[in-house]
Design a protein around this motif. Structure first.
Motif, short mmCIF file in Angstrom:
data_model
loop_
_atom_site.label_atom_id
_atom_site.label_comp_id
_atom_site.label_asym_id
_atom_site.label_seq_id
_atom_site.Cartn_x
_atom_site.Cartn_y
_atom_site.Cartn_z
N GLU A 217 1.60 7.10 -6.40
CA GLU A 217 0.47 7.99 -6.71
C GLU A 217 0.84 9.45 -6.43
N THR B 262 0.84 -1.21 0.00
CA THR B 262 0.00 0.00 0.00
C THR B 262 0.87 1.25 0.00
N GLU B 263 1.88 1.28 0.86
CA GLU B 263 2.76 2.46 0.95
C GLU B 263 3.49 2.70 -0.37
N ARG C 25 -8.72 -2.84 -3.02
CA ARG C 25 -8.61 -2.25 -1.68
C ARG C 25 -8.08 -0.82 -1.75
N LEU C 26 -7.26 -0.57 -2.78
CA LEU C 26 -6.66 0.76 -2.93
C LEU C 26 -7.47 1.64 -3.87
N ASN C 27 -8.73 1.22 -4.12
CA ASN C 27 -9.66 2.01 -4.94
C ASN C 27 -9.31 2.09 -6.42
N LYS D 12 -6.73 3.97 -11.60
CA LYS D 12 -7.18 4.83 -10.50
C LYS D 12 -7.00 6.28 -10.91
N TYR E 217 -5.51 -4.39 -5.41
CA TYR E 217 -5.72 -3.12 -6.09
C TYR E 217 -7.11 -2.54 -5.78
N VAL F 275 2.49 1.87 -3.44
CA VAL F 275 1.55 2.39 -4.45
C VAL F 275 1.19 3.84 -4.12
N LYS F 276 0.95 4.14 -2.84
CA LYS F 276 0.59 5.53 -2.47
C LYS F 276 1.74 6.50 -2.79
#
Ligand SMILES: CC(C)(COP(=O)(O)OP(=O)(O)OC[C@H]1O[C@@H](n2cnc3c(N)ncnc32)[C@H](O)[C@@H]1OP(=O)(O)O)[C@@H](O)C(=O)NCCC(=O)NCCS
Length: 156
Positions: free
Chosen positions: A106, A99-100, A131-133, A154, A129, A102-103
C-alpha cells in the motif's frame, strides 16, 4: 522481520515457499492449473525475468535470513495496484506477516500516487482482507481460470 523486494540471492528460497503455498493452500485451482502456474506463468525463470522488468513488484518477508512470506503484485497501472499472490509460511501465520506485506505494498502504491489497491480472493481468506479495511466489490462465480473470485478493494 523485515520486508524487501525480491532479489537474486533469495530467489530459490522464495520460489520454494511460493511452490509450497501454491500446492497446499491454493487448492481452488486444479492440480494441472497449479502445475501450469509453477512451470510456466509464474516459473522460477519468469521471476528471474521479473527482477529486471518494470512490470512486477514482488515483495518478500525475511526473518533470520529465511523467506517467510511473499506478495506478488504489479507496479500499479492507472492508479491501481493489483495483488496477484500473497502467502506466509504456515508456521509463521497469525503473527502479522501478511498484514506487513500488504501495508508495505500500500505504501509503495501511495508513493506512486495510486488511489486504489485491488486483489481477488477466496471465501477462506476474505476475513483477512476485511481486517485490513478492504471492502468487498463483488463476486465472480467463474473468474480467472474458472474459479470463484471475491474482488476486494481499498482506497488509499
Ligand atoms: C492469508 C494469509 C496471507 C494471512 O497471513 P498472516 O500473516 O497469517 O496474517 P496476519 O497475521 O497479518 O493476520 C491479520 C489479521 O487477519 C486475521 N486473519 C488471517 N488470516 C485470516 C483468514 N484466512 N480469515 C480470517 N481472518 C484471518 C488474523 O487473525 C489477524 O487478525 P487480528 O489482527 O485480529 O490478530 C496466510 O494465512 C496465508 O498465507 N494463507 C494461505 C494463502 C492465502 O490464502 N493467500 C491469500 C489468498 S488471495
Amino acid at each position: 522481520m523485515f520486508i524487501q523486494d525480491l532479489s537474486l540471492p533469495f530467489l530459490n528460497q522464495f520460489f520454494d515457499l511460493f511452490c509450497d503455498v501454491m500446492n497446499n493452500d491454493f487448492l481452488e485451482y486444479t492440480k494441472n492449473q497449479r502445475k501450469y502456474f509453477l512451470t510456466d506463468l509464474y516459473s522460477k525463470e519468469k521471476y528471474k525475468y521479473f527482477l529486471h522488468s518494470s512490470y512486477r513488484k514482488t515483495l518478500i518477508a525475511i526473518e533470520n535470513d529465511e523467506v517467510i512470506g511473499f506478495l506478488v503484485a504489479d507496479q500499479t497501472f492507472g492508479g491501481v495496484g493489483f495483488i496477484s499472490w500473497l502467502g506466509v509460511l504456515k508456521q509463521n501465520r497469525g503473527k502479522g506477516v501478511g498484514t506487513e506485506l500488504v501495508k508495505f505494498y500500500e505504501d509503495f502504491c501511495k508513493d506512486k500516487n495510486a488511489h486504489l489497491v485491488e486483489a481477488y480472493t477466496f471465501p477462506k481468506s476474505i476475513g483477512f482482507y476485511k481486517r485490513l479495511n478492504f471492502f468487498e466489490v463483488g463476486t465472480r462465480s467463474k473468474g480467472y481460470f474458472g474459479v470463484k473470485n471475491i474482488i476486494v478493494d481499498k482506497e488509499i
